[in-house]
Design a protein around this motif. Structure first.
Motif, short mmCIF file in Angstrom:
data_model
loop_
_atom_site.label_atom_id
_atom_site.label_comp_id
_atom_site.label_asym_id
_atom_site.label_seq_id
_atom_site.Cartn_x
_atom_site.Cartn_y
_atom_site.Cartn_z
N GLU A 209 0.89 -1.22 0.13
CA GLU A 209 -0.20 -0.21 0.02
C GLU A 209 0.73 1.46 -0.03
O GLU A 209 0.45 2.34 -0.58
N ARG B 189 0.81 4.14 -2.72
CA ARG B 189 0.49 5.60 -2.60
C ARG B 189 1.71 6.35 -3.38
O ARG B 189 1.52 7.52 -3.79
N SER C 145 1.25 6.46 -6.93
CA SER C 145 0.08 7.43 -7.29
C SER C 145 0.27 8.74 -7.34
O SER C 145 -0.17 9.55 -8.04
N ARG C 146 1.12 9.24 -6.15
CA ARG C 146 1.57 10.75 -6.10
C ARG C 146 2.10 11.03 -7.24
O ARG C 146 2.00 12.26 -7.80
N ASP D 126 -8.92 10.17 -1.47
CA ASP D 126 -8.41 8.87 -2.18
C ASP D 126 -9.05 7.71 -1.60
O ASP D 126 -10.03 7.77 -0.87
N TYR E 200 -5.31 1.68 -5.65
CA TYR E 200 -5.29 2.87 -4.71
C TYR E 200 -5.70 3.82 -5.83
O TYR E 200 -5.23 4.17 -6.94
N LEU F 37 -6.52 8.03 -6.35
CA LEU F 37 -5.98 9.58 -5.98
C LEU F 37 -6.63 10.43 -6.81
O LEU F 37 -6.55 10.41 -7.90
#
Length: 483
Positions: A57, A61, A64-65, A126, A141, A143
């Motif tokens: 996870e 994240r 994704s950022r 998110d 995930y 976002l």
């Protein structure tokens, strides 16, 4: 045909009980290790799964950022998507109208969920979700980025958990096998004293030899068990020695009356066969011979009864009860008079309660009176006194005979012991030993001394008991005689 529901557990219980202690310890040790390994595997698997999920996870994240930053710069419609590397990470962009963009050649991800669509519309920042509906499960995930959203997904990979489980399985099997071997070794070492103890017990049972003690080794329960068995063997040795002495003493005591009885009977048979019974023996001689035969038979009967009493090894099978010792003494005096009509018993008794066995106590008092009756002159009664003295019931029986020599006092209560002066009197030498055994069984004490009349004074002290209700004291005067 169905089996009863409780048969299988009972069969398993019987099988378990038939196993040796060594096998039981081995099975218990292996089972304990197997359960421990299983619990450890479950806990470690959960911890590893949580750790892998947290790592995955965090990576989702982070990816994704990076992708969201690019989408905000170039717009979700124009952002350059990274090419699909062939495995591992998958990406997708959700446009404002709900459509999606994916890199060329990338496998299709599951449809956008309603919650992910709301993230693209700005309802939330998110979302981390799992999708296990397809053959491959995904961790996705979502976002918020610009007018839409970006998604980074990874296929849920259980291979580390599977490899870990396989490794734990091998370790568990090795631990179970090792635990069984260790348990077997420990059981063998720990039960070695038991094996030697069993071998010694079997040897004693086969050879009937009780002289050799089992070596005292080990500690704790094993040592106490060996000491208990050694004490049991010592008790058996004492019992066997006592039985042998009893048989030897009984044979010795039976020899004299049996020999005399056999000689007298052979004389009668021989004279009868010759037809000279009437001429060879006068009427007075025949009467004396028949009286001797009757006395010898009576002596044998008494001896047999006393031998049976001694050989039983206990006082009686009757139960203990609260009783007035006066009733026992009066009943014993009455029996003594019926057995020997010439005996005179003077009673001076006070009601004293004891806890005991009535028949055994009466036999002891009767033996005391019979012993005194053999020595007391015809014109002198046997005096029997009963009183309470402190916490004891004191019974005294004395006669006016010659008394007991000092050298004979220590052995008065021994089996078959008869003083030199008593050799010509009837008796087996067992009467006073039975008295001693009855008194000991009731927690009392027997002693011998010289009476004021010059004869023997036999004293018995028994623990007194509280009467069941207030009882009026009753006294039978010294001039009262059971005749």
């Amino acid at each position: 045909m169905s089996r009863p529901a409780g048969r299988e557990p009972r069969r398993l219980t019987r099988w378990w009980r038939r196993r040796s202690l060594r096998t039981r310890l081995t099975v218990i040790a292996a089972t304990a290790i197997a359960v421990s390994v299983f619990v450890a595997f479950q806990v470690a698997s959960e911890l590893l799964d949580w750790e892998l999920q947290d790592t995955a996870e965090d990576q989702l994240r982070a990816d994704s950022r990076v992708l969201a930053t690019d989408a905000e710069r170039a717009g979700v419609e124009q952002v350059q998507l990274p090419p699909y590397p062939g495995s591992g990470r998958l990406v997708r962009v959700i446009l404002p109208d709900g459509s999606t963009r994916t890199p060329v050649g990338q496998p299709a991800l599951p449809p956008v969920s309603g919650r992910a669509g709301r993230v693209a519309q700005g309802a939330s920042a998110d979302l981390m979700e799992s999708n296990d509906s397809d053959e491959d499960g995904y961790r996705i995930y979502t976002l918020r980025a610009g007018d839409g959203a970006v998604q980074v997904a990874r296929v849920a990979d259980d291979s580390p958990i599977n490899r870990f489980g396989f490794g734990m399985l091998l370790i568990g099997l090795l631990c179970v096998v090792g635990g069984a071997l260790v348990g077997r070794t420990v059981a063998r070492a720990g039960l070695a004293p038991i094996d030697r103890l069993t071998a010694a017990a079997v040897r004693v049972a086969r050879t009937r030899v009780l002289d050799a003690d089992i070596p005292d080794e080990g500690g704790g329960e094993i040592r106490r068990l060996i000491q208990s068995i050694n004490e049991m063997l010592a008790a058996l040795r004492d019992s066997r020695r006592a039985q042998r002495l009893l048989a030897e003493d009984a044979a010795h005591e039976l020899k004299t009356p049996l020999t005399s009885l056999r000689l007298n009977v052979e004389l009668l048979i021989r004279l009868d066969r010759r037809g000279t019974l009437d001429s060879a023996l006068s009427a007075e001689s025949r009467t004396r011979l028949l009286n001797d035969l009757g006395a010898q038979v009576a002596e044998l009967s008494t001896l047999a009864a006393e031998l049976t009493e001694v050989a039983r090894g206990d006082v009686s099978d009757e139960s203990t009860e609260l009783l007035d010792l006066t009733d026992v003494v009066v009943a014993a005096a009455t029996r003594a008079r019926s057995r020997v009509p010439d005996i005179e018993v003077a009673l001076d008794v006070t009601s004293v309660w004891v806890s005991g066995r009535p028949a055994a106590l009466q036999r002891a008092v009767l033996n005391l009176i019979d012993n005194a009756g053999k020595w007391s002159p015809a014109d002198q009664p046997v005096q029997v006194r009963l009183r309470a003295e402190g916490a004891s019931a004191v019974l005294e029986v004395d006669d006016a005979g010659p008394g007991i020599d000092a050298v004979d006092v220590p052995r008065v209560f021994d089996r078959f012991y008869r003083a030199d002066s008593a050799r010509g009197l009837p008796g087996s030498g067992l009467g006073l030993s039975i008295v001693q055994r009855v008194v000991d069984a009731h927690g009392g004490r027997a002693a011998v001394a010289r009476s004021v009349r010059g004869g023997a004074l036999l004293r018995v002290d028994l623990p007194a008991a509280a009467p069941p209700a207030p009882i009026a004291r009753r006294t039978v005067g010294e001039d009262t005689a059971a005749r």
